[in-house]
Design a protein around this motif. Structure first.
Motif, short mmCIF file in Angstrom:
data_model
loop_
_atom_site.label_atom_id
_atom_site.label_comp_id
_atom_site.label_asym_id
_atom_site.label_seq_id
_atom_site.Cartn_x
_atom_site.Cartn_y
_atom_site.Cartn_z
N ASP A 17 0.85 -1.19 0.00
CA ASP A 17 0.00 0.00 0.00
C ASP A 17 0.89 1.25 0.00
OD1 ASP A 17 -1.93 1.91 0.25
OD2 ASP A 17 -2.68 1.24 2.20
N PHE A 18 1.51 1.51 -1.14
CA PHE A 18 2.44 2.64 -1.24
C PHE A 18 1.72 3.98 -1.13
CE2 PHE A 18 5.02 -0.79 -2.84
CZ PHE A 18 6.26 -0.49 -2.29
N TYR A 19 0.42 3.97 -1.40
CA TYR A 19 -0.35 5.22 -1.31
C TYR A 19 -0.39 5.72 0.14
CZ TYR A 19 -4.13 8.58 -1.56
OH TYR A 19 -4.86 9.72 -1.47
N SER A 25 3.98 6.27 10.63
CA SER A 25 5.12 6.95 11.27
C SER A 25 4.86 8.46 11.42
CB SER A 25 6.42 6.69 10.52
OG SER A 25 6.26 6.80 9.14
N THR A 26 4.11 9.04 10.49
CA THR A 26 3.74 10.45 10.62
C THR A 26 2.83 10.65 11.83
OG1 THR A 26 3.92 10.79 8.24
CG2 THR A 26 2.61 12.40 9.45
N GLU A 27 1.89 9.73 12.01
CA GLU A 27 0.99 9.83 13.15
C GLU A 27 1.74 9.68 14.48
OE1 GLU A 27 -3.21 7.93 14.26
OE2 GLU A 27 -2.75 7.74 12.13
N ILE A 28 2.68 8.76 14.50
CA ILE A 28 3.49 8.55 15.70
C ILE A 28 4.28 9.82 16.01
CG2 ILE A 28 5.53 7.30 16.56
CD1 ILE A 28 4.31 4.78 15.20
N GLU A 51 11.19 3.69 8.66
CA GLU A 51 11.92 2.60 8.01
C GLU A 51 11.27 1.25 8.30
OE1 GLU A 51 13.97 3.03 5.77
OE2 GLU A 51 14.85 5.02 6.05
N ALA A 52 10.82 1.06 9.52
CA ALA A 52 10.17 -0.22 9.87
C ALA A 52 8.82 -0.34 9.16
CB ALA A 52 10.00 -0.31 11.39
N GLU A 53 8.09 0.75 9.10
CA GLU A 53 6.80 0.76 8.40
C GLU A 53 7.00 0.46 6.91
OE1 GLU A 53 4.85 4.57 8.50
OE2 GLU A 53 3.09 3.84 7.41
N MET A 54 7.98 1.12 6.29
CA MET A 54 8.24 0.91 4.86
C MET A 54 8.63 -0.54 4.58
SD MET A 54 7.31 3.51 3.30
CE MET A 54 7.59 2.61 1.78
N MET A 58 6.87 -2.81 1.87
CA MET A 58 7.62 -3.34 0.73
C MET A 58 7.73 -4.86 0.73
SD MET A 58 10.64 -0.71 -0.22
CE MET A 58 11.52 -0.58 1.30
N TYR A 59 7.87 -5.46 1.91
CA TYR A 59 8.23 -6.88 1.93
C TYR A 59 7.18 -7.81 2.54
CZ TYR A 59 12.59 -4.57 0.90
OH TYR A 59 13.54 -3.77 0.32
N ALA A 60 6.21 -7.27 3.27
CA ALA A 60 5.28 -8.16 3.97
C ALA A 60 3.85 -8.01 3.44
CB ALA A 60 5.32 -7.88 5.47
#
Ligand SMILES: Nc1ncnc2c1ncn2[C@@H]1O[C@H](COP(=O)(O)OP(=O)(O)O)[C@@H](O)[C@H]1O
Ligand SMILES: [Mg+2]
Length: 142
Positions: A17-19, A25-28, A51-54, A58-60
């Motif tokens: 969900d790249f959108y 992370s912005t909310e945090i 980075e963790a969110e991305m 990307m991978y999960a």
């Protein structure tokens, strides 16, 4: 980690969900700013969380981010359902990335995400089971 009186919030992250990528992370970041956390600490947490969110995007397939605030630290637990990381030591190396061509075209895949989490946190623990998923635990102390 559980502590009486700690502030806790959970967020959902969807794979591919790249959108919406980066929203959690912005909310945090905004929560930490609202409760008056020092700007340098907010910045470290925001980088690590992003980075963790991305990596989930990307991978999960999907994941959750659990934010916990105590008087001493910010704790993030990022858990996903996905392929897992077979060789964590290799994944931690600067520049190592399995990002696809499409992701690289979007500007991702520098292989600096996990090293940046390490640099911006006081504790990083990664547990992963191939074919099941990954758990990334991050602590940033005040
Ligand atoms: N949640 C995850 N699930 C599966 N693999 C992951 C996950 N996070 C990271 N990885 C693996 O570790 C590698 C390095 O991650 P990272 O340092 O964030 O760099 P990048 O995201 O730019 O590839 C990724 O390319 C991927 O192979
Ligand atoms: Mg990454």
């Amino acid at each position: 980690m559980t502590e009486e009186g700690a502030f806790r919030r959970n967020f959902e992250v969807l794979g591919e969900d790249f959108y919406n990528a980066g929203r959690v992370s912005t909310e945090i970041k905004e929560i930490l700013q609202q409760v008056g956390v020092a700007a340098t600490t907010v910045r470290r947490v925001a980088i690590a969380a992003y980075e963790a969110e991305m990596n989930v995007v990307m991978y999960a397939r999907r994941g959750t981010v659990c934010l916990e605030l105590t008087p001493e630290l910010v704790h993030l637990l990022v858990r996903d359902e996905g392929p897992g990381i077979e060789d964590i030591e290799l994944a931690m190396q600067e520049g190592y990335s399995t990002a696809t061509e499409r992701m690289r075209e979007m500007g991702f895949g520098a292989g600096m995400g996990l090293p940046n989490i390490q640099k911006n946190s006081d504790r990083l623990v990664i547990h992963s089971t191939a074919g099941v998923g990954t758990e990334v635990e991050i602590e940033v102390r005040f």
